[in-house]
Design a protein around this motif. Structure first.
Motif, short mmCIF file in Angstrom:
data_model
loop_
_atom_site.label_atom_id
_atom_site.label_comp_id
_atom_site.label_asym_id
_atom_site.label_seq_id
_atom_site.Cartn_x
_atom_site.Cartn_y
_atom_site.Cartn_z
N LEU A 17 -50.35 -22.08 6.83
CA LEU A 17 -51.03 -23.00 8.23
C LEU A 17 -50.13 -23.33 9.67
N GLU A 18 -48.48 -22.13 9.85
CA GLU A 18 -48.28 -22.66 10.80
C GLU A 18 -47.60 -21.34 10.49
N PRO A 19 -48.07 -19.96 10.42
CA PRO A 19 -47.99 -18.87 11.30
C PRO A 19 -46.58 -18.15 11.90
N GLU A 20 -46.41 -19.32 13.46
CA GLU A 20 -45.29 -18.81 13.69
C GLU A 20 -43.77 -19.90 14.16
N TYR A 21 -43.72 -20.47 12.77
CA TYR A 21 -42.81 -21.74 12.31
C TYR A 21 -41.45 -21.08 12.42
N PRO A 22 -41.40 -20.41 13.25
CA PRO A 22 -39.58 -19.74 12.76
C PRO A 22 -38.68 -20.43 11.46
N VAL A 23 -38.83 -21.90 11.65
CA VAL A 23 -37.49 -22.46 10.64
C VAL A 23 -37.93 -22.25 8.92
N ALA A 24 -40.13 -21.48 8.56
CA ALA A 24 -39.72 -21.54 7.65
C ALA A 24 -40.12 -19.94 7.55
N HIS A 25 -39.91 -19.53 8.43
CA HIS A 25 -39.64 -17.44 8.33
C HIS A 25 -38.12 -17.70 7.85
N ASN A 26 -37.68 -18.11 8.30
CA ASN A 26 -36.00 -18.05 8.34
C ASN A 26 -35.23 -19.14 6.31
N ASN A 27 -36.69 -19.93 6.07
CA ASN A 27 -36.07 -20.24 5.15
C ASN A 27 -37.31 -19.18 4.28
N LEU A 28 -37.74 -18.50 4.05
CA LEU A 28 -38.63 -17.42 3.22
C LEU A 28 -37.58 -16.63 3.37
N ALA A 29 -36.85 -15.52 4.18
CA ALA A 29 -35.67 -14.99 4.73
C ALA A 29 -34.12 -15.53 2.91
N ALA A 30 -33.79 -16.51 3.68
CA ALA A 30 -33.02 -16.96 2.55
C ALA A 30 -33.50 -16.71 1.06
N ALA A 31 -35.12 -17.22 0.64
CA ALA A 31 -35.30 -17.66 -0.61
C ALA A 31 -35.83 -15.85 -1.68
N LEU A 32 -35.63 -15.13 -0.66
CA LEU A 32 -36.33 -13.20 -0.58
C LEU A 32 -34.70 -12.91 -1.29
N LYS A 33 -33.64 -13.31 -0.34
CA LYS A 33 -32.36 -12.45 -0.10
C LYS A 33 -31.68 -13.45 -1.68
N LYS A 34 -32.09 -14.57 -2.08
CA LYS A 34 -31.77 -15.62 -3.49
C LYS A 34 -32.19 -14.56 -4.70
N GLN A 35 -33.37 -13.77 -4.35
CA GLN A 35 -33.80 -12.85 -5.26
C GLN A 35 -33.77 -11.52 -5.45
N LYS A 36 -33.05 -11.24 -3.93
CA LYS A 36 -32.06 -10.23 -3.80
C LYS A 36 -32.85 -8.77 -3.27
N ARG A 37 -34.06 -9.45 -2.88
CA ARG A 37 -35.50 -9.32 -1.75
C ARG A 37 -34.86 -8.52 -0.55
N VAL A 38 -33.60 -8.17 0.15
CA VAL A 38 -32.76 -8.07 0.97
C VAL A 38 -34.32 -7.69 2.19
N GLY A 39 -35.02 -6.33 1.76
CA GLY A 39 -35.76 -5.85 2.65
C GLY A 39 -36.15 -7.17 3.65
N GLU A 40 -37.31 -7.66 2.41
CA GLU A 40 -37.93 -8.47 3.01
C GLU A 40 -37.84 -10.05 3.39
N SER A 41 -36.31 -10.50 3.29
CA SER A 41 -35.90 -10.93 4.01
C SER A 41 -35.13 -10.87 5.39
N VAL A 42 -34.44 -9.53 5.37
CA VAL A 42 -34.77 -9.23 6.55
C VAL A 42 -35.74 -9.26 7.62
N ARG A 43 -36.95 -8.73 7.40
CA ARG A 43 -37.75 -8.98 7.79
C ARG A 43 -38.33 -9.93 8.37
N SER A 44 -38.39 -11.10 7.35
CA SER A 44 -38.61 -12.72 7.45
C SER A 44 -37.57 -13.33 8.43
N LEU A 45 -36.06 -12.69 8.56
CA LEU A 45 -35.27 -13.33 9.61
C LEU A 45 -35.24 -12.56 11.02
N LYS A 46 -35.99 -11.11 10.84
CA LYS A 46 -36.28 -10.96 11.99
C LYS A 46 -37.26 -11.54 12.87
#
Length: 92
Positions: A21-50
């Motif tokens: 819905l809002e591809p340029e929403y930084p908070v959603a990218h940040n929260n997605l990074a946290a969810a991915l990190k919890k799943q030990k998907r570090v590469g995807e998490s880092v990309r989302s955080l960046k």
């Protein structure tokens, strides 16, 4: 809430839907990074955080440009009215 409750997969789905819905929403990218990190998907998490950081920096730059434009516009308007008042004072 989903992530805090330990449901990283549901949280990931939630944040991905938000980003459709809002591809340029930084908070959603940040929260997605946290969810991915919890799943030990570090590469995807880092990309989302960046991406989150990139979007936040863009927002800061855009806000600063707007503020500068506003100040410049305000100063230009003040100069305009000052010069006009000077003309009127000379005529009167």
């Amino acid at each position: 809430m989903l992530l805090e409750g330990g449901n990283a997969h549901a949280a990931e789905e939630h944040y991905r839907r938000a980003l459709t819905l809002e591809p340029e929403y930084p908070v959603a990218h940040n929260n997605l990074a946290a969810a991915l990190k919890k799943q030990k998907r570090v590469g995807e998490s880092v990309r989302s955080l960046k991406q989150s950081q990139k979007l936040e920096q863009k927002k800061i730059r855009d806000d600063a440009r707007e503020e500068i434009r506003g100040r410049a516009g305000g100063k230009a308007l003040t100069n305009f009215f000052s010069s006009r008042m000077g003309q009127y004072l000379m005529i009167g």
